[in-house]
Motif scaffolding. Structure first.
Motif, PDB file in Angstrom:
ATOM      1  N   THR A  85     -29.827  -7.327  19.602  1.00  0.00           N
ATOM      2  CA  THR A  85     -29.294  -7.466  20.951  1.00  0.00           C
ATOM      3  C   THR A  85     -30.351  -8.014  21.908  1.00  0.00           C
ATOM      4  OG1 THR A  85     -28.011  -5.501  20.402  1.00  0.00           O
ATOM      5  CG2 THR A  85     -27.797  -6.325  22.621  1.00  0.00           C
ATOM      6  N   ALA A 100     -30.016  -2.631  15.635  1.00  0.00           N
ATOM      7  CA  ALA A 100     -29.079  -2.938  16.712  1.00  0.00           C
ATOM      8  C   ALA A 100     -29.806  -3.451  17.947  1.00  0.00           C
ATOM      9  CB  ALA A 100     -28.251  -1.697  17.063  1.00  0.00           C
ATOM     10  N   ALA A 106     -22.027   2.746  13.483  1.00  0.00           N
ATOM     11  CA  ALA A 106     -23.280   3.050  14.177  1.00  0.00           C
ATOM     12  C   ALA A 106     -23.907   1.756  14.703  1.00  0.00           C
ATOM     13  CB  ALA A 106     -24.252   3.765  13.243  1.00  0.00           C
ATOM     14  N   LEU A 107     -23.926   0.714  13.859  1.00  0.00           N
ATOM     15  CA  LEU A 107     -24.488  -0.562  14.299  1.00  0.00           C
ATOM     16  C   LEU A 107     -23.647  -1.141  15.439  1.00  0.00           C
ATOM     17  CD1 LEU A 107     -26.829  -2.571  13.253  1.00  0.00           C
ATOM     18  CD2 LEU A 107     -24.909  -4.003  12.624  1.00  0.00           C
ATOM     19  N   SER A 108     -22.329  -1.084  15.298  1.00  0.00           N
ATOM     20  CA  SER A 108     -21.431  -1.626  16.318  1.00  0.00           C
ATOM     21  C   SER A 108     -21.615  -0.890  17.645  1.00  0.00           C
ATOM     22  CB  SER A 108     -19.978  -1.509  15.861  1.00  0.00           C
ATOM     23  OG  SER A 108     -19.818  -2.117  14.598  1.00  0.00           O
ATOM     24  N   ASP A 109     -21.593   0.445  17.601  1.00  0.00           N
ATOM     25  CA  ASP A 109     -21.753   1.221  18.824  1.00  0.00           C
ATOM     26  C   ASP A 109     -23.127   0.962  19.435  1.00  0.00           C
ATOM     27  OD1 ASP A 109     -19.242   2.299  18.649  1.00  0.00           O
ATOM     28  OD2 ASP A 109     -19.884   4.108  17.632  1.00  0.00           O
ATOM     29  N   GLY A 110     -24.136   0.803  18.566  1.00  0.00           N
ATOM     30  CA  GLY A 110     -25.481   0.511  19.058  1.00  0.00           C
ATOM     31  C   GLY A 110     -25.521  -0.805  19.810  1.00  0.00           C
ATOM     32  N   VAL A 111     -25.018  -1.873  19.196  1.00  0.00           N
ATOM     33  CA  VAL A 111     -25.044  -3.191  19.831  1.00  0.00           C
ATOM     34  C   VAL A 111     -24.243  -3.175  21.136  1.00  0.00           C
ATOM     35  CG1 VAL A 111     -24.296  -5.596  19.610  1.00  0.00           C
ATOM     36  CG2 VAL A 111     -25.474  -4.494  17.717  1.00  0.00           C
ATOM     37  N   ILE A 112     -23.059  -2.542  21.110  1.00  0.00           N
ATOM     38  CA  ILE A 112     -22.220  -2.486  22.300  1.00  0.00           C
ATOM     39  C   ILE A 112     -22.924  -1.702  23.413  1.00  0.00           C
ATOM     40  CG2 ILE A 112     -20.039  -1.579  23.225  1.00  0.00           C
ATOM     41  CD1 ILE A 112     -18.810  -2.232  20.412  1.00  0.00           C
ATOM     42  N   ALA A 113     -23.500  -0.543  23.068  1.00  0.00           N
ATOM     43  CA  ALA A 113     -24.203   0.271  24.069  1.00  0.00           C
ATOM     44  C   ALA A 113     -25.364  -0.505  24.684  1.00  0.00           C
ATOM     45  CB  ALA A 113     -24.719   1.571  23.431  1.00  0.00           C
TER      46      ALA A 113
END
Lengths: 212, 212, 212, 212
Positions: free
Chosen positions: A28, A24, B17-24
């Protein structure tokens, strides 16, 4: 005294948490490599469009690396869905894969700075090595019989092809880049039909047995 | 051989988990775009206040992008609470959404550097595209009937409006920016009552049936 | 149709995943603000020591912000251990808290660049606002009775004091900084005994009832 | 009123989530320290190879720090697999460990900028301190009997050696660096056989009792 199941699965959870974290972050961070174009106040829109167009290789590098890491993440998921136990070899090979994933933003940065033979070969080499390390992880797990019985034996050829196809395309494009870097970039387009075809064939083969 | 439930839910866990990681990471990287003001030693407080005020567009960009990504994250959560199974289409559309989310810090940086027609249109376009990709994810899941029965059929109009409202505001503001960039920024304020109203209406509609 | 338990807890999981992600990234980004000292080749060790000593405020800013965010993370954990359900108010207040946490690396950077009245006041203001937003989250949850019964009513005074103590110290240090920035930094040391004392008193009060 | 099990394990989950987050970010940020080489257009391949070779210390620093943090992460995993309850001491010692982990990219940057006695000693000191803080976490947990009975008493010597071996190698290399920085870097190679041997011996000792 055998460890309770909760603990073993917790360890796998942390391996996946670290992997998802690194992946991730790597995808990013890619955006930090794109530079903001220098647009003096009062620049007419057509000129701005031209300036943005000049940066095509930065946007290309971003999308390429993002999507390839995304593809590797999906293959990584595939491996760990099937892994039943993991030993130190898995942990270290996984760490090697993450070391290479974390290196991709640097490779992308080199490509963005030098969108010529040098840069094209560099990013292709980084993406090839990353893919090969993932294939090594799969092969190790299959050899050591750490994965679900049945999965390893079924459709072995296609599974191996899925893991090796993308890094082989990148490795080949290095050779093409020595002739013409633009052609090398065009070979990357083959990744889409190749991965699509392999997935369809794998799905067919597995379909009647399970819904992977 | 059907896969055991634990495994399927584990796969969804890694997608989230990947989505929340990238967003965070994307929302936290936004702060790197704000430059530290140049304040020579001995500058009187009133001048410092002036220098900080001159950076209003950097703070505005930070807050705008942070809150809009936060809103999209909430809508993303909504989708995945209702998704029961997911196929490759979901995974790739989700990756496209993440690619655009990860691009927001760059868009914000362009806006901070050029708080004029160009920058306002650029960030609006990035936030509109990001929102439309999320709407595409919802529409795909609803069409393919991957979401809980009942949810998709109930309140269809409001659900679609919720996903489309914010990107439509941003897309419209690009047109407004060609006349006056300040007016374009003011149209973004409409996001607050629009999202509030849609949420209230959706809540009313669903209330007697479930406590979503 | 009530939602099954798994789903509701999954939503809380994602709220915590995003929060832990932003907090983890914010504290790790802090290190990017520390500049590598310029040490010409052949500089004698005593001079190097001097150069490193000149950067004391960068190291201080790193440690201060890291530990204060760490403290806030622990208080955040405390809130969500007790929260039983969460509504949109919780989600937005949590997002406001994260917006301020993500802003801390910038505040630290301002402090590192201007270790004078301006910088000291700036970082103190950022850390005070972050702490107050967390206190607001707790107060909102307690008022709306979203937290476990018993916890809110028991030891109310000490709980509130725990959430308000640190931001009040930082807010007070802004006033002190207008007289002398060094004294302001020294007031931050009070955070250690204050938090220690409040924790001990809270533990005593709760001990005979539960082992929180 | 005792807290239900779910809650306590949730708290441990967040401690591990924050730790995995900080570790994942720290190892991924390492790559930002590697500078893109300046390669003028038309540079012959042999010269490019030379320019890349000149950056050997940046690649070395990246790999060293990545693998050492990876090793510490594995030891961290080991500790928390065995910890049954955790108190405030664990939380603060863990935060100290994370503060040092997050500092490693800075240490690596100093090493990359000054690949001489100063830089070698600096990175060695940072990695030694990080390792010692992890050993302190293990020793604290063992003393306070927060870990599973049996594990602490069994193979105590080897367990302690595993945690102390790597930081001792780094601490020793600081002394060697005062004589010759290159020799100091060579001592780091000893980490591989030392960790390998300790793992094998530990595995032997534990094997007949459990499959850790």
């Amino acid at each position: 005294m055998a460890l309770p199941f909760r603990r073993e699965s917790e360890e796998t959870d942390r391996l996946l948490a670290l992997s998802d974290g690194v992946i991730a972050i790597a995808i990013t961070l890619l955006v930090l490599e794109i530079t903001v174009p220098e647009v003096p106040a009062g620049t007419p829109p057509s000129v701005v469009a031209g300036l943005v167009f000049e940066q095509w290789h930065e946007y290309l590098g971003y999308m390429l690396s993002f999507l390839v890491i995304g593809l590797y993440w999906m293959l990584h998921r595939r491996i760990f869905v099937h892994i039943e136990v993991h030993d130190r070899g898995i942990v270290w090979l996984n760490l090697l894969f993450l070391l290479l994933v974390a290196f991709v933003p640097y490779g992308t940065s080199v490509f963005s700075t030098y969108p010529n033979r040098f840069g094209v070969s560099f990013i292709a080499a980084v993406l090839a090595l990353t893919g090969f390390s993932l294939a090594a992880l799969w092969i190790y797990a299959a050899r050591k019989q750490l994965i679900e019985e049945g999965i390893a034996s079924r459709a072995v050829g296609i599974q191996a092809a899925r893991f090796l196809a993308s890094p082989i395309v990148f490795a080949s494009s290095i050779a093409v880049a020595s002739v013409n870097p633009v052609w090398a970039m065009l070979t990357w387009v083959f990744l889409i039909p190749i991965n699509g075809a392999l997935n369809s064939r794998l799905a067919e083969r597995l379909e009647d047995e399970s819904n992977v």
